[in-house]
Design an enzyme around this catalytic site. Structure first.
Site, PDB file in Angstrom:
ATOM      1  N   ASP A  55       0.963  -1.207   0.081  1.00 28.11           N
ATOM      2  CA  ASP A  55      -0.009   0.045   0.089  1.00 28.11           C
ATOM      3  C   ASP A  55       0.872   1.183  -0.097  1.00 28.11           C
ATOM      4  O   ASP A  55       0.525   2.221  -0.566  1.00 28.11           O
ATOM      5  CB  ASP A  55      -1.055   0.024   1.331  1.00 28.11           C
ATOM      6  CG  ASP A  55      -2.016  -1.148   1.096  1.00 28.11           C
ATOM      7  OD1 ASP A  55      -2.468  -1.368  -0.043  1.00 28.11           O
ATOM      8  OD2 ASP A  55      -2.719  -1.265   2.054  1.00 28.11           O
ATOM      9  N   GLU A  73       1.199  -1.338   5.473  1.00 29.18           N
ATOM     10  CA  GLU A  73      -0.333  -1.605   4.945  1.00 29.18           C
ATOM     11  C   GLU A  73      -1.256  -0.573   5.468  1.00 29.18           C
ATOM     12  O   GLU A  73      -1.140  -0.354   6.529  1.00 29.18           O
ATOM     13  CB  GLU A  73      -0.636  -3.108   5.405  1.00 29.18           C
ATOM     14  CG  GLU A  73      -1.808  -3.403   5.062  1.00 29.18           C
ATOM     15  CD  GLU A  73      -1.587  -3.863   3.376  1.00 29.18           C
ATOM     16  OE1 GLU A  73      -2.881  -4.151   2.943  1.00 29.18           O
ATOM     17  OE2 GLU A  73      -0.492  -3.997   2.984  1.00 29.18           O
ATOM     18  N   LYS A 102      -5.134   0.541   6.042  1.00 23.17           N
ATOM     19  CA  LYS A 102      -6.388   0.094   5.704  1.00 23.17           C
ATOM     20  C   LYS A 102      -7.405   0.797   6.839  1.00 23.17           C
ATOM     21  O   LYS A 102      -6.802   1.689   7.464  1.00 23.17           O
ATOM     22  CB  LYS A 102      -6.648  -1.547   6.215  1.00 23.17           C
ATOM     23  CG  LYS A 102      -6.090  -2.290   5.093  1.00 23.17           C
ATOM     24  CD  LYS A 102      -6.553  -2.493   3.778  1.00 23.17           C
ATOM     25  CE  LYS A 102      -5.969  -3.237   2.787  1.00 23.17           C
ATOM     26  NZ  LYS A 102      -4.766  -2.998   2.128  1.00 23.17           N
TER      27      LYS A 102
END
Length: 241
Positions: free
Chosen positions: A73, A104, A106
């Site tokens: 990401d 990452e 999210k």
């Protein structure tokens, strides 16, 4: 005397990040669109506030043996000394030697997401990296030791209550080798980092989490120094294949 307030500036930076992450969570119903929007907020923050020698992007990482990481990401990589960065159909591919950190990004932290992030980070750290001796007027300096690649997790919320409690700590301790998450931010609650002296995770609650995380990352990057001198010939051999 100036009317500026450093405390207010730091608070405004965090509030802007938190507001934009919250907007992404509410405005997009599709999980993919929601994730892309959140990822974009973190990338823009890092690109804006990290020194210009660094660049942040969604990317794959490749090594000179032809191995690729999972799609990451947020990759923080060197743009000053990196001799090449591939871009193909909007996909960015970064040589492993140029990478400083991978994250990452999210919407909400959970045990499954922590394990997923650990696998993503490990896919980068396991790649082969080269380091050549550095030429100078009187000869060469020894090859620079490889810098540790930082790994982490960036979210807006946490599925746990408390958000930064024992459950989060247990999940982070699930992989303390190639997948270790060195630092991260849960923008609504706080940030965390691995304390190398005590060999444990520390959790900092509140106190402008996004800004605090950014400062900790910058401090860690300062200790990393510069990336090693990449062996271009090791990549160039693939031209003959």
């Amino acid at each position: 005397m100036s009317d500026w307030s450093l405390s207010q500036l730091f608070a405004s930076l965090h509030e802007d990040i938190q507001l934009r992450l919250g907007t992404a969570r509410k405005a997009f119903q599709h999980p993919g669109a929601k994730g892309d929007a959140s990822e974009g907020v973190w990338i823009e923050m890092l690109d804006t506030y990290l020194p210009k020698r660094y660049q942040a992007a969604n990317a794959f990482v490749v090594d000179s043996l032809g191995n690729f990481s999972d799609q990451i990401d947020v990759v923080v990589f060197d743009r000053q000394y990196s001799p090449f960065i591939f871009k193909f159909n909007e996909q960015i591919i970064v040589p492993a030697e140029s990478v400083y950190a991978v994250f990452e990004a999210k919407q909400s932290a959970s045990a499954d997401l922590v394990a997923y992030a650990q696998r993503k980070v490990a896919s980068v750290r396991r790649l082969h990296r080269t380091s050549l001796p550095i030429p100078h007027a009187g000869g060469t300096y020894p090859a620079k030791p490889l810098i540790p690649i930082l790994g982490g997790l960036l979210t807006f919320e946490s599925d746990w209550s408390p958000a930064l409690g024992m459950s989060f700590d247990k999940a982070l301790n699930g992989d303390l080798s190639d997948g270790r998450l060195d630092m991260g931010c849960v923008a609504s609650h706080g940030h965390f980092y691995f304390n190398n002296i005590d060999s444990k995770f520390n959790f900092e609650h509140g106190n402008k989490p996004a800004t605090a995380f950014l400062f900790r990352l910058i401090a860690q990057l300062q200790f990393s120094g510069t990336v090693p001198m990449i062996d271009i010939d090791a990549y160039g051999k693939w031209l003959a294949n």
